[in-house]
Scaffold this motif. Sequence first.
Motif, mmCIF file in Angstrom:
data_model
loop_
_atom_site.group_PDB
_atom_site.id
_atom_site.type_symbol
_atom_site.label_atom_id
_atom_site.label_comp_id
_atom_site.label_asym_id
_atom_site.label_seq_id
_atom_site.Cartn_x
_atom_site.Cartn_y
_atom_site.Cartn_z
ATOM 1 N N ALA A 107 14.269 6.442 -7.487
ATOM 2 C CA ALA A 107 13.741 7.228 -6.379
ATOM 3 C C ALA A 107 13.210 6.350 -5.252
ATOM 4 O O ALA A 107 13.358 6.668 -4.062
ATOM 5 C CB ALA A 107 12.644 8.158 -6.878
ATOM 6 N N ALA A 108 12.584 5.240 -5.595
ATOM 7 C CA ALA A 108 11.907 4.424 -4.586
ATOM 8 C C ALA A 108 12.842 3.458 -3.872
ATOM 9 O O ALA A 108 12.580 3.102 -2.712
ATOM 10 C CB ALA A 108 10.763 3.641 -5.234
ATOM 11 N N ALA A 109 13.913 3.046 -4.524
ATOM 12 C CA ALA A 109 14.783 2.008 -3.942
ATOM 13 C C ALA A 109 15.239 2.336 -2.521
ATOM 14 O O ALA A 109 15.119 1.487 -1.624
ATOM 15 C CB ALA A 109 15.966 1.736 -4.862
ATOM 16 N N PRO A 110 15.753 3.549 -2.253
ATOM 17 C CA PRO A 110 16.204 3.820 -0.873
ATOM 18 C C PRO A 110 15.063 4.008 0.126
ATOM 19 O O PRO A 110 15.292 3.937 1.338
ATOM 20 C CB PRO A 110 17.014 5.111 -1.017
ATOM 21 C CG PRO A 110 16.478 5.768 -2.249
ATOM 22 C CD PRO A 110 16.094 4.651 -3.168
ATOM 23 N N LEU A 111 13.856 4.231 -0.362
ATOM 24 C CA LEU A 111 12.720 4.465 0.528
ATOM 25 C C LEU A 111 12.047 3.179 0.978
ATOM 26 O O LEU A 111 11.301 3.168 1.963
ATOM 27 C CB LEU A 111 11.684 5.351 -0.180
ATOM 28 C CG LEU A 111 12.169 6.725 -0.664
ATOM 29 C CD1 LEU A 111 11.036 7.448 -1.378
ATOM 30 C CD2 LEU A 111 12.689 7.550 0.510
ATOM 31 N N PHE A 112 12.318 2.092 0.268
ATOM 32 C CA PHE A 112 11.657 0.824 0.556
ATOM 33 C C PHE A 112 12.699 -0.294 0.652
ATOM 34 O O PHE A 112 12.784 -1.162 -0.213
ATOM 35 C CB PHE A 112 10.621 0.503 -0.535
ATOM 36 C CG PHE A 112 9.496 1.500 -0.619
ATOM 37 C CD1 PHE A 112 8.342 1.327 0.128
ATOM 38 C CD2 PHE A 112 9.607 2.622 -1.436
ATOM 39 C CE1 PHE A 112 7.304 2.253 0.065
ATOM 40 C CE2 PHE A 112 8.575 3.554 -1.506
ATOM 41 C CZ PHE A 112 7.419 3.376 -0.749
ATOM 42 N N LEU A 148 0.825 -1.208 0.000
ATOM 43 C CA LEU A 148 0.000 0.000 0.000
ATOM 44 C C LEU A 148 0.864 1.266 0.000
ATOM 45 O O LEU A 148 0.573 2.225 -0.725
ATOM 46 C CB LEU A 148 -0.923 -0.009 1.216
ATOM 47 C CG LEU A 148 -2.083 -1.012 1.161
ATOM 48 C CD1 LEU A 148 -2.701 -1.207 2.542
ATOM 49 C CD2 LEU A 148 -3.143 -0.539 0.165
ATOM 50 N N ARG A 149 1.921 1.264 0.802
ATOM 51 C CA ARG A 149 2.793 2.437 0.857
ATOM 52 C C ARG A 149 3.494 2.676 -0.477
ATOM 53 O O ARG A 149 3.585 3.812 -0.950
ATOM 54 C CB ARG A 149 3.840 2.279 1.967
ATOM 55 C CG ARG A 149 3.301 2.451 3.369
ATOM 56 C CD ARG A 149 4.423 2.611 4.390
ATOM 57 N NE ARG A 149 5.349 1.487 4.392
ATOM 58 C CZ ARG A 149 6.591 1.543 3.915
ATOM 59 N NH1 ARG A 149 7.053 2.667 3.391
ATOM 60 N NH2 ARG A 149 7.378 0.473 3.957
ATOM 61 N N PHE A 150 3.984 1.597 -1.091
ATOM 62 C CA PHE A 150 4.670 1.751 -2.373
ATOM 63 C C PHE A 150 3.698 2.245 -3.446
ATOM 64 O O PHE A 150 4.024 3.150 -4.218
ATOM 65 C CB PHE A 150 5.297 0.425 -2.816
ATOM 66 C CG PHE A 150 6.081 0.551 -4.096
ATOM 67 C CD1 PHE A 150 7.446 0.803 -4.064
ATOM 68 C CD2 PHE A 150 5.461 0.455 -5.337
ATOM 69 C CE1 PHE A 150 8.177 0.950 -5.239
ATOM 70 C CE2 PHE A 150 6.174 0.599 -6.516
ATOM 71 C CZ PHE A 150 7.538 0.844 -6.461
ATOM 72 N N LYS A 151 2.528 1.657 -3.486
ATOM 73 C CA LYS A 151 1.558 2.051 -4.510
ATOM 74 C C LYS A 151 1.137 3.508 -4.334
ATOM 75 O O LYS A 151 0.986 4.244 -5.323
ATOM 76 C CB LYS A 151 0.334 1.128 -4.457
ATOM 77 C CG LYS A 151 -0.613 1.304 -5.645
ATOM 78 C CD LYS A 151 -1.679 0.240 -5.641
ATOM 79 C CE LYS A 151 -2.559 0.386 -6.872
ATOM 80 N NZ LYS A 151 -3.195 1.706 -6.967
ATOM 81 N N GLN A 152 0.954 3.927 -3.096
ATOM 82 C CA GLN A 152 0.592 5.319 -2.850
ATOM 83 C C GLN A 152 1.715 6.255 -3.285
ATOM 84 O O GLN A 152 1.462 7.288 -3.931
ATOM 85 C CB GLN A 152 0.280 5.516 -1.365
ATOM 86 C CG GLN A 152 -0.167 6.935 -1.023
ATOM 87 C CD GLN A 152 -0.480 7.095 0.458
ATOM 88 O OE1 GLN A 152 0.205 6.523 1.309
ATOM 89 N NE2 GLN A 152 -1.514 7.862 0.772
ATOM 90 N N TYR A 153 2.952 5.911 -2.951
ATOM 91 C CA TYR A 153 4.092 6.728 -3.332
ATOM 92 C C TYR A 153 4.205 6.824 -4.858
ATOM 93 O O TYR A 153 4.344 7.929 -5.416
ATOM 94 C CB TYR A 153 5.382 6.134 -2.759
ATOM 95 C CG TYR A 153 6.634 6.794 -3.288
ATOM 96 C CD1 TYR A 153 7.071 8.007 -2.766
ATOM 97 C CD2 TYR A 153 7.369 6.209 -4.323
ATOM 98 C CE1 TYR A 153 8.216 8.627 -3.268
ATOM 99 C CE2 TYR A 153 8.509 6.817 -4.827
ATOM 100 C CZ TYR A 153 8.922 8.021 -4.296
ATOM 101 O OH TYR A 153 10.051 8.635 -4.802
ATOM 102 N N ALA A 154 4.124 5.688 -5.548
ATOM 103 C CA ALA A 154 4.254 5.694 -7.003
ATOM 104 C C ALA A 154 3.130 6.493 -7.652
ATOM 105 O O ALA A 154 3.355 7.255 -8.605
ATOM 106 C CB ALA A 154 4.257 4.263 -7.529
ATOM 107 N N GLY A 155 1.914 6.349 -7.119
ATOM 108 C CA GLY A 155 0.779 7.071 -7.689
ATOM 109 C C GLY A 155 0.901 8.576 -7.541
ATOM 110 O O GLY A 155 0.494 9.338 -8.433
ATOM 111 N N GLN A 156 1.474 9.011 -6.427
ATOM 112 C CA GLN A 156 1.622 10.442 -6.184
ATOM 113 C C GLN A 156 2.791 11.048 -6.969
ATOM 114 O O GLN A 156 2.680 12.149 -7.516
ATOM 115 C CB GLN A 156 1.816 10.689 -4.692
ATOM 116 C CG GLN A 156 0.577 10.413 -3.857
ATOM 117 C CD GLN A 156 0.856 10.532 -2.366
ATOM 118 O OE1 GLN A 156 2.015 10.562 -1.923
ATOM 119 N NE2 GLN A 156 -0.201 10.597 -1.568
ATOM 120 N N GLN A 157 3.914 10.321 -7.015
ATOM 121 C CA GLN A 157 5.134 10.872 -7.606
ATOM 122 C C GLN A 157 5.304 10.544 -9.080
ATOM 123 O O GLN A 157 5.938 11.301 -9.810
ATOM 124 C CB GLN A 157 6.357 10.356 -6.826
ATOM 125 C CG GLN A 157 6.340 10.696 -5.347
ATOM 126 C CD GLN A 157 6.379 12.189 -5.101
ATOM 127 O OE1 GLN A 157 7.068 12.937 -5.808
ATOM 128 N NE2 GLN A 157 5.625 12.655 -4.105
#
Length: 278
Positions: free
Chosen positions: A169-174, A92-101
Amino acid sequence: MCRTYSIVFLDIDGTLADSKHEVSKNTKQLLNRLEKRGIPVILCSARNPAGIDVVEKQVGLHSSIVCYGGSLVLSADRAILEDKGFSPESALRFKQYAGQQFPEVVVSTYLYDIWVVDDADNPWVQRDAGILHCEPITGDLASAVQSVAHVHKLLCVGPPAQVARLQSAAAPLFPELQLLRSGAEYMEVLKDGVSKRTAVETLQAHYHLRREEIVACGDHYVDLEMLQYAGLGIAMDNAPEEVKAAADRVTASNDEEGVYIALKNLRFSLPPKKDGAQ
């Protein structure tokens, strides 16, 4: 002494299947001969089980399969041999992040044989539905994952530049996830530590084989660890240069019967007998 092999692992898209998502007659006949001799021919893909079954039936195979880039491993009778994934909260967190950014990238969710999307009419979704012969379910991810322990994968599809930016962008956040490219427009999101290599190791133990007896073919970064681990790792000519450099051999492209060319002159011997191994 010429080395012999006892099991074959094959990626599907970009490897076994050509650009039209078909498998050549020569390749089918060769793989059928191997399996009839008792050599397991394992389709090892980022696809869901139904999407792999379509190809297995097309080719005429009856072996174990590796789904979701190693997250789900099923025996020939479809008993679960390995079942790993990441938490619904991470999904859910990844999908929300990808959808916003990165709103141009479509993120869909896979768990077992369920494919959950935001919009089943989206062109990216429709294209994959045609390839996989699988019907997506339009639904809310939060509702879909309420009763499951884990998600097998998220699939990110979109313009190549946007997918690449999302990966960086997402790799270091997850850190609990790994983001692996499986094509110019595709990125697989898997549980960290899960890969086609871990699936190969599971089936290696299942069939009581040595690493040296394994041959594997693949074409992209999601195949990299598998190719490096196999006794003989073979990259397709259509693979990125980094993948080709890591392989033991490079064969022709998937549009030039690369799998057939790679396997036709290898020597194979039967794996040890094991009760119930299929």
